[in-house]
Scaffold this active site. Sequence first.
Site, PDB file in Angstrom:
ATOM      1  N   ARG A 127      32.468  95.266 -79.135  1.00 24.47           N
ATOM      2  CA  ARG A 127      32.735  95.191 -80.594  1.00 24.47           C
ATOM      3  C   ARG A 127      33.858  96.126 -81.061  1.00 24.47           C
ATOM      4  NH1 ARG A 127      26.930  95.277 -80.852  1.00 24.47           N
ATOM      5  NH2 ARG A 127      26.188  93.136 -80.855  1.00 24.47           N
ATOM      6  N   LYS A 149      47.975  92.440 -85.676  1.00 27.26           N
ATOM      7  CA  LYS A 149      47.638  91.053 -85.366  1.00 27.26           C
ATOM      8  C   LYS A 149      47.489  90.937 -83.856  1.00 27.26           C
ATOM      9  CE  LYS A 149      49.524  88.303 -89.139  1.00 27.26           C
ATOM     10  NZ  LYS A 149      50.519  87.276 -89.525  1.00 27.26           N
ATOM     11  N   GLU A 191      63.725  88.529 -84.531  1.00 29.25           N
ATOM     12  CA  GLU A 191      62.752  89.131 -85.461  1.00 29.25           C
ATOM     13  C   GLU A 191      63.431  90.217 -86.308  1.00 29.25           C
ATOM     14  OE1 GLU A 191      59.885  87.732 -85.874  1.00 29.25           O
ATOM     15  OE2 GLU A 191      58.913  87.189 -83.983  1.00 29.25           O
ATOM     16  N   LYS A 233      58.196  96.471 -91.905  1.00 27.55           N
ATOM     17  CA  LYS A 233      56.903  95.898 -91.513  1.00 27.55           C
ATOM     18  C   LYS A 233      55.754  96.797 -91.948  1.00 27.55           C
ATOM     19  CE  LYS A 233      54.169  93.351 -88.404  1.00 27.55           C
ATOM     20  NZ  LYS A 233      54.025  92.521 -87.227  1.00 27.55           N
ATOM     21  N   GLU A 243      47.016  89.527 -94.948  1.00 27.28           N
ATOM     22  CA  GLU A 243      47.793  88.361 -95.392  1.00 27.28           C
ATOM     23  C   GLU A 243      47.049  87.550 -96.451  1.00 27.28           C
ATOM     24  OE1 GLU A 243      50.076  86.846 -91.995  1.00 27.28           O
ATOM     25  OE2 GLU A 243      49.937  84.883 -92.936  1.00 27.28           O
ATOM     26  N   ARG A 250      52.327  89.664 -96.769  1.00 28.70           N
ATOM     27  CA  ARG A 250      52.544  89.638 -95.327  1.00 28.70           C
ATOM     28  C   ARG A 250      52.983  88.264 -94.829  1.00 28.70           C
ATOM     29  NH1 ARG A 250      49.057  92.623 -90.528  1.00 28.70           N
ATOM     30  NH2 ARG A 250      50.465  91.955 -88.871  1.00 28.70           N
ATOM     31  N   ASN A 254      56.394  85.722 -91.856  1.00 27.85           N
ATOM     32  CA  ASN A 254      56.342  84.502 -91.060  1.00 27.85           C
ATOM     33  C   ASN A 254      57.557  83.605 -91.264  1.00 27.85           C
ATOM     34  OD1 ASN A 254      54.082  83.360 -89.314  1.00 27.85           O
ATOM     35  ND2 ASN A 254      53.046  84.762 -90.710  1.00 27.85           N
ATOM     36  N   HIS A 257      58.616  81.055 -88.700  1.00 21.27           N
ATOM     37  CA  HIS A 257      57.522  80.885 -87.744  1.00 21.27           C
ATOM     38  C   HIS A 257      56.780  79.562 -87.896  1.00 21.27           C
ATOM     39  CE1 HIS A 257      58.390  85.074 -87.074  1.00 21.27           C
ATOM     40  NE2 HIS A 257      57.454  85.180 -86.160  1.00 21.27           N
ATOM     41  N   HIS A 261      56.697  78.224 -84.424  1.00 21.81           N
ATOM     42  CA  HIS A 261      55.472  78.069 -83.624  1.00 21.81           C
ATOM     43  C   HIS A 261      55.291  76.614 -83.196  1.00 21.81           C
ATOM     44  CE1 HIS A 261      53.251  81.942 -85.129  1.00 21.81           C
ATOM     45  NE2 HIS A 261      54.073  82.186 -84.134  1.00 21.81           N
ATOM     46  N   HIS A 274      59.741  83.055 -77.776  1.00 20.51           N
ATOM     47  CA  HIS A 274      59.254  83.137 -79.154  1.00 20.51           C
ATOM     48  C   HIS A 274      60.411  83.387 -80.133  1.00 20.51           C
ATOM     49  CE1 HIS A 274      56.519  83.946 -82.450  1.00 20.51           C
ATOM     50  NE2 HIS A 274      57.133  85.100 -82.669  1.00 20.51           N
TER      51      HIS A 274
END
Length: 372
Positions: A127, A149, A191, A233, A243, A250, A254, A257, A261, A274
């Site tokens: 956990r 993330k 990026e 960031k 987000e 946030r 993206n 993206h 993606h 990427h």
Amino acid sequence: MNHHAVSNTTLQVSLGERSYPIMIGAHLLANPESIVTFLPAPRVMLVTNETLYPLYGEALAAALRQHGIHVLKICLPDGEQFKDWPALNQIFDALLEYACDRKTTLIALGGGVIGDITGFAAATYQRGVPLIQIPTTLLAQVDSSVGGKTAINHPRGKNMIGAFYQPLLVLADTDSLKTLPEREYRSGLAEVIKYGLGLDAEFFGWLEANIDALNCRDAAALAYAIKRSCEIKAQIVAADERETAKDGGRALLNLGHTFGHAIETALGYGVWLHGEAVACGMVLAAQLSHQLGSLDAASLGRAVALIRSVGLPIAMPDIATDAILEHMGRDKKNEGGNIRLILPSTIGTSVVNATVSTARIGAFLDSQKLKA
Ligand code: NAD
Ligand code: GLY
């Protein structure tokens, strides 16, 4: 500027009791004292890959042992296609085999793939166990190691299984970028450009003026680009960690993206890097914004020119529009069946747009293919 003139910097990600520093500079890995002071117990599991262990892992493990730290290690296979369940299970198997407890710190040594998968393992093993990020690619130093993330990919979608989980420390040794292959380095610059195009006009202007220096990895230019990217960031993550902000928050990180993606997934993980997919995605977002009457022609031209000057792709790969739309339809930002795009409205500002219909996006993608 001379390499040694580049000074080290520490930034802070301010998240209350989960705040942590980002240390950026040269020679940081040679002196692991900064890492040792963050360990809640003298036990670590170093998670890295077959490429990075001989380059940096072995020396780091030896240096930590000299400080009395018990170091276990696991080397995962190298590649985006291994950011998956079997690799994640390899980490859990090793943690259980060595009976690692809740104070064993996971150290992610590598690029975004190692950082994301190790972060997810740290979020979920017993956990949650302590995590330190040591990013070794430009992409990971400016983006993936910061902000918490973590995820693995699913064959049907990028980063679909994951958690928000912040590290105790991010340590970015800029010396490690010297061994980074050229294509990976350029992918990281995508990026960096994202922060300028989407969020900071002044930084975008600085990038235009310094792109030649960055292309040849000038140490001073690189140090500034990493620092500025992390500042932007850190500020966004502190304001909207999960987000959920209505004004974009946030989600604006993206930019590029939603298309990117979809391209990455449709081509098969690892075919386009990427950053390459994000670069093409930013061009598409800028083109669409222009078609919708938002981004002006001169700004569109500047965005495309900067991305092109880094040698990143600016044209769509040959993928069926339906396949792209199918992947875009599963994007994590979507709500109630609407695709939520991040579109630049000027150089340095971007907005969330959920009003473009899927049919309109499809027609747009078809028009881009004709141009390519
Ligand atoms: P990567 O982790 O695959 O690393 C790229 C390649 O470079 C690998 O082959 C790696 O072994 C090698 N490498 C790494 N450091 C090196 C070094 N110093 N010298 C020589 N070789 C080195 O790719 P990446 O571009 O770092 O990361 C991409 C991943 O990051 C994607 O999975 C993407 O989804 C994820 N990502 C996550 C976030 C986030 O917020 N968590 C943000 C952006 C991207
Ligand atoms: N890479 C996007 C984010 O961290 O939110």
